[in-house]
Write a protein that holds these residues in place. Structure first.
Motif, short mmCIF file in Angstrom:
data_model
loop_
_atom_site.label_atom_id
_atom_site.label_comp_id
_atom_site.label_asym_id
_atom_site.label_seq_id
_atom_site.Cartn_x
_atom_site.Cartn_y
_atom_site.Cartn_z
N VAL A 195 0.83 -1.21 0.00
CA VAL A 195 0.00 0.00 0.00
C VAL A 195 0.86 1.26 0.00
O VAL A 195 0.53 2.26 -0.64
N HIS A 196 1.99 1.19 0.68
CA HIS A 196 2.80 2.38 0.98
C HIS A 196 3.22 3.17 -0.25
O HIS A 196 3.08 4.41 -0.29
N PHE A 197 3.73 2.51 -1.26
CA PHE A 197 4.27 3.23 -2.42
C PHE A 197 3.19 4.04 -3.15
O PHE A 197 3.49 5.06 -3.77
N GLU A 198 1.96 3.60 -3.05
CA GLU A 198 0.85 4.30 -3.69
C GLU A 198 0.27 5.38 -2.78
O GLU A 198 -0.18 6.42 -3.26
N SER A 199 0.32 5.15 -1.47
CA SER A 199 -0.39 6.04 -0.54
C SER A 199 0.49 7.12 0.08
O SER A 199 -0.02 8.03 0.72
N ILE A 202 4.20 12.23 -1.44
CA ILE A 202 4.62 12.61 -2.80
C ILE A 202 5.54 11.52 -3.33
O ILE A 202 6.76 11.57 -3.15
N PRO A 203 4.99 10.51 -3.98
CA PRO A 203 5.82 9.41 -4.49
C PRO A 203 6.68 9.84 -5.67
O PRO A 203 6.32 10.76 -6.42
N LEU A 254 18.80 1.29 3.69
CA LEU A 254 17.38 1.53 3.90
C LEU A 254 17.00 2.95 3.51
O LEU A 254 16.00 3.17 2.81
N GLN A 255 17.79 3.93 3.95
CA GLN A 255 17.47 5.33 3.67
C GLN A 255 17.57 5.64 2.17
O GLN A 255 16.75 6.41 1.63
N ALA A 260 14.81 6.90 -2.97
CA ALA A 260 14.53 6.56 -4.37
C ALA A 260 13.04 6.49 -4.66
O ALA A 260 12.60 6.78 -5.78
N THR A 261 12.24 6.15 -3.66
CA THR A 261 10.81 5.92 -3.92
C THR A 261 9.88 6.96 -3.30
O THR A 261 8.68 6.95 -3.58
N GLY A 262 10.41 7.85 -2.48
CA GLY A 262 9.55 8.84 -1.84
C GLY A 262 10.26 10.16 -1.61
O GLY A 262 11.47 10.19 -1.37
#
Length: 643
Positions: A195-199, A202-203, A254-255, A260-262
């Motif tokens: 769910v996270h990457f969509e929700s 600002i992705p 991790l960071q 890269a994604t958010g």
């Protein structure tokens, strides 16, 4: 004594870069957010009526903005001055180590704290208070000055640097704990990253691709996030340095994935900067010669490191019930109950505080011993060095003690055991944000679809209604996903939080609606002016609707559409500029009020000219351009010295 002089210097330079990004990002948004015609004018937070003296005003709300009348400026222009001072100080510390001193960091902390005091809902983020806490630690970590001749770190250096590691531990461990103590079914079901990457707010463009990774892999990645935040932080104080260095690599990994994604502004860069506290000078400067004993010690250290992380992997295998399926995928499920986790957490909290106390005690004893025995010079020099070390030790002990209060709140049983006197001391300094409680993504939102508030305007109450597009947040389904970090578009961020509640819970939206109805250029600069449907004149009516957004399926990515959406319903009703309840509310909140211009014309001209130049550059491009300029100055200075 472990040498951390170069490591400390790298940390301080990194902190100057973080401050630079934070001040620059804030400066860009001052007129639209906090100016006299902004969404939440800062002047409304400074009630100077009643004839209070300057000291009384600062006691009422500690901020340097009270000095505005003394330099012939109003609140908005004083905000500009404070932000510019922060930019200049942090930039000088970035390009030159000699400016990374305690007085400079004291100035940076004071400036950012002054801005935070009037930041209101747009600055109530964990990264802002994290920057304040980390920034305060820089004051005690940094030297008062850098001598011309090179010298090793003082005994107090390693001790004060230990406080940074304790902050890193509390940040990461707390972030892992709250995900499970919240009882959120997506975290307990290992479905959070589905769910996270969509929700998320600002992705980035890579988030779309991450969202479409196989479900089993996203579940396994959720397991990894749990382990990285719950287990690895417990190794930050492990006696073996290779274990700590491995923890450093894992946390940075991790960071970097989050970056890269958010778009989380400077937060992940700040966390990476805090991770430097896991290193020492030997990490950067390897020993050139070794004897057989040192070779054996290094081999033994490697064996211990492998043994520790093999234990972590085995524990993950057991407690997350990892299984390889016939399809060569990895199945994962949490194999412990909430009751078991609750009991384990209560034990881990106690043990982590004891581990921290023992580690701090060792660091203090080592620092004091070296102050007495290892310092070259006269007896007076030894005495002064020892007294200085004891002073720093007292400050670190104080910070450690009061940090136990918010840290213990992670579990109810520990919160009740904290001494009342310690809670009282913490409450007296809580407003300074010297220590804070942390915990991101406590509950995963957007499970049934990502909620988005879409603001629309019209010149006729019957329509047609045309949408306002923001610069970075999702709106138009065809807009590409941006990379905007380390800039934080605070209005876009707050619109994400607004979508999670009602407009009654976000009264600042009424001010935003009024500014759009008035066509206020300062506020319009915070949205996409190129696609402003009312560029010539503002609309007569404003309303907002709530939508649910989803990423387009993988099979449809050949088109330019990134999102699909469906309308849920009305978010706030139709308002007009002369709507009596709206005017009454904004007047009561001091957002609409008569302004008395009392600004020095010369200073006003200079500040307006500077802002005019800055406003021509896109925010994230401006931040990276200034950073690149600093790097160029550093390299040119290095080449000049080299030749």
């Amino acid at each position: 004594m472990v040498q951390v002089r170069y490591t400390r210097n790298l940390f301080l330079r990194g902190m100057c870069i973080i401050y630079l990004f934070a001040f620059l990002s804030f400066y860009i948004q001052i007129p639209g957010l906090y100016g006299d015609n902004g969404v939440l004018p800062a002047r409304a937070q400074l009630d100077s009526r009643g004839g209070n003296t300057l000291s009384q005003q600062i006691k009422q709300k500690p901020t340097l903005l009270w000095l505005a009348p003394y330099v012939s400026l109003n609140t908005e222009y004083m905000l500009d001055v404070l932000a510019i001072l922060g930019i200049v100080l942090s930039f000088t510390g970035f390009i030159s180590q000699r400016f990374c001193t305690a007085p400079v960091f004291a100035g940076l902390w004071s400036l950012y704290y002054s801005l935070y005091q009037v930041g209101q809902t747009f600055m109530w983020f964990q990264w802002d208070i994290l920057l304040l806490e980390a920034g305060f630690l820089c004051i005690i970590v940094a030297p008062f000055w850098y001598p011309r001749q090179k010298k090793t770190s003082t005994p107090a250096t390693a001790l004060t640097f230990w406080a940074v590691r304790w902050l890193l531990f509390r940040l990461m461990f707390s972030s892992g704990v709250v995900k499970l103590t919240s009882g959120c079914p997506t975290w307990w079901g290992l479905e959070a990253l589905n769910v996270h990457f969509e929700s998320q707010c600002i992705p980035t463009a890579l988030a779309w691709y991450a969202h479409h990774l196989p479900t089993w892999f996203l579940r396994l990645t959720t397991v990894g996030a749990n382990v990285f935040e719950l287990v690895i932080p417990l190794l930050f104080f492990f006696p073996n340095r290779k274990v700590r260095i491995t923890a450093f690599y894992l946390q940075v990994f991790l960071q970097l994935n989050i970056i890269a994604t958010g778009n989380y502004n400077f937060f992940n860069l700040l966390t990476i900067c805090l991770c430097i506290s896991l290193l020492d000078d030997q990490f950067f400067y390897k020993r050139k010669s070794k004897n057989s004993q040192s070779d054996f010690a290094d081999y033994f250290s490697t064996v211990i490191c492998l043994f520790v992380y093999a234990g972590v992997i085995y524990g993950t295998y057991v407690y997350y019930d990892l299984k390889i399926t016939e399809n060569l995928t990895i199945e994962s499920n949490i194999a412990f109950t909430k009751e078991q986790f609750d009991y384990t957490l209560s034990q881990m909290l106690s043990n982590s505080v004891y581990i921290g106390l023992v580690s701090l005690g060792y660091a203090m004893a080592d620092a004091v011993a070296h102050s007495i025995l290892s310092v070259q010079g006269s007896l007076l020099t030894r005495i002064v060095t020892t007294m200085t070390t004891l002073l720093y030790a007292a400050v670190v002990v104080f910070l450690f003690a009061i940090s136990v209060v918010p840290f213990s709140a992670l579990h109810p049983s520990h919160n009740s055991t904290v001494p009342a006197q310690l809670k009282h001391i913490h409450s007296r300094v809580d407003h300074l944000h010297l220590v804070n409680s942390y915990g991101l993504f406590r509950r995963m939102s957007g499970v049934g679809g990502r909620p988005e508030v879409i603001i629309e305007g019209s010149n006729d109450i019957e329509g047609p209604w045309r949408e306002y597009e923001f610069l970075y947040k999702p709106g138009n389904v065809n807009n590409s996903l941006p990379f905007v970090a380390p800039h934080q578009p605070r209005l876009d961020w707050q619109m994400w939080f607004a979508a999670l509640g009602t407009y009654h819970q976000n009264p600042w939206l009424m001010s935003l609606a009024y500014r759009l109805l008035a066509g206020q250029p300062e506020v319009l600069a915070l949205i996409n002016q190129a696609k402003n449907p009312f560029r010539d004149s503002p609309p007569k009516y404003i309303k907002a609707s709530l939508y649910h957004y989803h990423y387009t399926p993988w099979s449809q990515k050949s088109s330019s559409t990134w999102w699909t959406r469906e309308k849920v319903g009305e978010y706030f009703p139709i308002f007009s500029r002369d709507h009596p309840p709206l005017i009454e509310y904004l007047t009561k909140m001091k957002i609409i009020q008569d302004m008395i211009e009392n600004v020095n014309p010369t200073l006003k001209l200079i500040l307006n000219s500077l802002r005019s130049m800055v406003s021509k550059i896109e925010a994230s491009l401006l931040l990276w351009s200034v950073f690149a300029a600093g790097c160029a100055i550093i390299m040119s200075g290095y080449n000049w010295v080299k030749h």
